[in-house]
Write a protein that holds these residues in place. Structure first.
Motif, mmCIF file in Angstrom:
data_model
loop_
_atom_site.group_PDB
_atom_site.id
_atom_site.type_symbol
_atom_site.label_atom_id
_atom_site.label_comp_id
_atom_site.label_asym_id
_atom_site.label_seq_id
_atom_site.Cartn_x
_atom_site.Cartn_y
_atom_site.Cartn_z
ATOM 1 N N LEU A 43 0.859 -1.172 0.000
ATOM 2 C CA LEU A 43 0.000 0.000 0.000
ATOM 3 C C LEU A 43 0.901 1.229 0.000
ATOM 4 C CD1 LEU A 43 -2.543 -1.163 2.739
ATOM 5 C CD2 LEU A 43 -2.736 -1.403 0.258
ATOM 6 N N GLU A 44 0.913 1.932 -1.104
ATOM 7 C CA GLU A 44 1.790 3.101 -1.242
ATOM 8 C C GLU A 44 1.249 4.278 -0.440
ATOM 9 O OE1 GLU A 44 4.718 2.985 -2.536
ATOM 10 O OE2 GLU A 44 4.463 0.979 -3.376
ATOM 11 N N GLY A 45 2.143 5.138 -0.027
ATOM 12 C CA GLY A 45 1.747 6.343 0.686
ATOM 13 C C GLY A 45 1.647 6.150 2.175
ATOM 14 N N ASN A 46 1.063 7.153 2.821
ATOM 15 C CA ASN A 46 0.904 7.165 4.270
ATOM 16 C C ASN A 46 -0.520 6.775 4.639
ATOM 17 O OD1 ASN A 46 3.528 8.229 4.580
ATOM 18 N ND2 ASN A 46 2.756 10.280 4.163
ATOM 19 N N TYR A 47 -0.665 6.138 5.784
ATOM 20 C CA TYR A 47 -1.980 5.750 6.288
ATOM 21 C C TYR A 47 -2.137 6.268 7.700
ATOM 22 C CZ TYR A 47 -2.985 3.000 2.228
ATOM 23 O OH TYR A 47 -3.249 2.640 0.934
ATOM 24 N N LYS A 48 -3.206 7.024 7.924
ATOM 25 C CA LYS A 48 -3.499 7.550 9.248
ATOM 26 C C LYS A 48 -4.765 6.879 9.763
ATOM 27 C CE LYS A 48 -4.024 11.528 12.152
ATOM 28 N NZ LYS A 48 -3.893 12.951 12.325
ATOM 29 N N PHE A 55 -9.400 2.343 10.491
ATOM 30 C CA PHE A 55 -8.758 1.044 10.681
ATOM 31 C C PHE A 55 -9.371 0.009 9.734
ATOM 32 C CE2 PHE A 55 -7.900 -2.949 12.950
ATOM 33 C CZ PHE A 55 -6.536 -2.817 13.167
ATOM 34 N N ASP A 56 -10.693 -0.016 9.651
ATOM 35 C CA ASP A 56 -11.375 -0.960 8.777
ATOM 36 C C ASP A 56 -11.021 -0.726 7.309
ATOM 37 O OD1 ASP A 56 -12.536 -2.051 11.049
ATOM 38 O OD2 ASP A 56 -14.472 -1.038 10.753
ATOM 39 N N GLY A 70 3.999 1.437 2.280
ATOM 40 C CA GLY A 70 5.169 2.071 1.689
ATOM 41 C C GLY A 70 5.642 3.316 2.422
ATOM 42 N N GLY A 71 4.743 4.032 3.066
ATOM 43 C CA GLY A 71 5.100 5.265 3.764
ATOM 44 C C GLY A 71 5.000 5.109 5.265
ATOM 45 N N ASN A 72 4.344 6.081 5.885
ATOM 46 C CA ASN A 72 4.149 6.076 7.332
ATOM 47 C C ASN A 72 2.840 5.384 7.692
ATOM 48 O OD1 ASN A 72 6.428 7.803 7.902
ATOM 49 N ND2 ASN A 72 5.204 9.523 7.182
ATOM 50 N N LEU A 73 2.825 4.770 8.860
ATOM 51 C CA LEU A 73 1.576 4.319 9.472
ATOM 52 C C LEU A 73 1.429 5.118 10.756
ATOM 53 C CD1 LEU A 73 -0.936 2.607 9.827
ATOM 54 C CD2 LEU A 73 0.520 0.799 10.813
ATOM 55 N N ILE A 74 0.353 5.877 10.818
ATOM 56 C CA ILE A 74 0.115 6.763 11.954
ATOM 57 C C ILE A 74 -1.177 6.322 12.631
ATOM 58 C CG2 ILE A 74 -0.269 9.156 12.676
ATOM 59 C CD1 ILE A 74 1.065 9.849 9.822
ATOM 60 N N ILE A 98 2.570 5.549 16.939
ATOM 61 C CA ILE A 98 1.452 5.060 17.752
ATOM 62 C C ILE A 98 1.361 6.034 18.913
ATOM 63 C CG2 ILE A 98 0.518 3.140 19.085
ATOM 64 C CD1 ILE A 98 2.435 1.312 17.426
ATOM 65 N N GLU A 99 0.455 7.002 18.800
ATOM 66 C CA GLU A 99 0.418 8.058 19.805
ATOM 67 C C GLU A 99 -0.999 8.507 20.121
ATOM 68 O OE1 GLU A 99 3.597 10.754 18.296
ATOM 69 O OE2 GLU A 99 2.044 11.460 16.945
ATOM 70 N N ASN A 100 -1.168 8.890 21.380
ATOM 71 C CA ASN A 100 -2.427 9.484 21.845
ATOM 72 C C ASN A 100 -3.623 8.556 21.668
ATOM 73 O OD1 ASN A 100 -1.114 12.058 22.426
ATOM 74 N ND2 ASN A 100 -1.013 12.277 20.198
#
Length: 161
Positions: A43-48, A55-56, A70-74, A98-100
């Motif tokens: 999965l390219e890019g960032n996922y928040k 999440f789903d 591929g990027g960040n998982l936030i 993994i915050e807050n």
């Protein structure tokens, strides 16, 4: 003579059913092997992830098999209690934040991640340990673990090199 012909016919039917059974088994085994060796989805890019819906969507995007980001998982400001569903996540191409997450109690689903660029675990009020990061062998640049008031063990990070 009729008895001999019946016997031959029974043997042929028995032999044919054995061959068919073997072919069906081989076809089933091949299908299972193909499922097990399915290519990993990237999965390219960032996922928040800030909600159960986010999440789903992430789990749906993974297609149900092994996947990488591929990027960040936030994972930030969510009400998640666990990350169950991420068991097939094998890598995060950049940072894992993994915050807050005040209700998050477990990272166990992250057990297939081996290496990441950066790790940030901050301000997760219910997180008592980092189990799930046991297979993490490398954090390339940055690691920050702070503000997790009930975190009593970081032993899961013992495989870091």
């Amino acid at each position: 003579m009729k008895a001999e012909a019946r016997m031959k016919l029974r043997l042929k039917v028995l032999l044919l059913s054995g061959v068919i059974g073997a072919l069906l088994w081989a076809q089933s085994a091949a299908a299972e092997a193909e499922k097990g060796s399915a290519a990993e989805v990237v999965l390219e890019g960032n996922y928040k992830v800030s909600s159960q819906e986010d999440f789903d969507r992430l789990i749906a995007a993974s297609g149900g098999g092994r996947f990488a980001i591929g990027g960040n998982l936030i994972i930030d400001h969510s009400s998640l209690t666990t990350l169950a569903g991420l068991e097939k996540l094998t890598s995060v191409g950049n940072f894992l934040f993994i915050e807050n997450n005040p209700a998050l109690t477990s990272l166990a689903a992250l057990s297939n991640i081996k290496s990441i660029v950066g790790l940030n675990v901050r301000t997760n009020d219910s997180l008592t340990n980092l189990e799930g990061l046991n297979n993490l062998a490398r954090v390339e640049r940055f690691m920050q673990i702070e503000g997790n008031p009930v975190l009593t063990s970081v032993a899961a990070l013992s495989n870091l090199k």
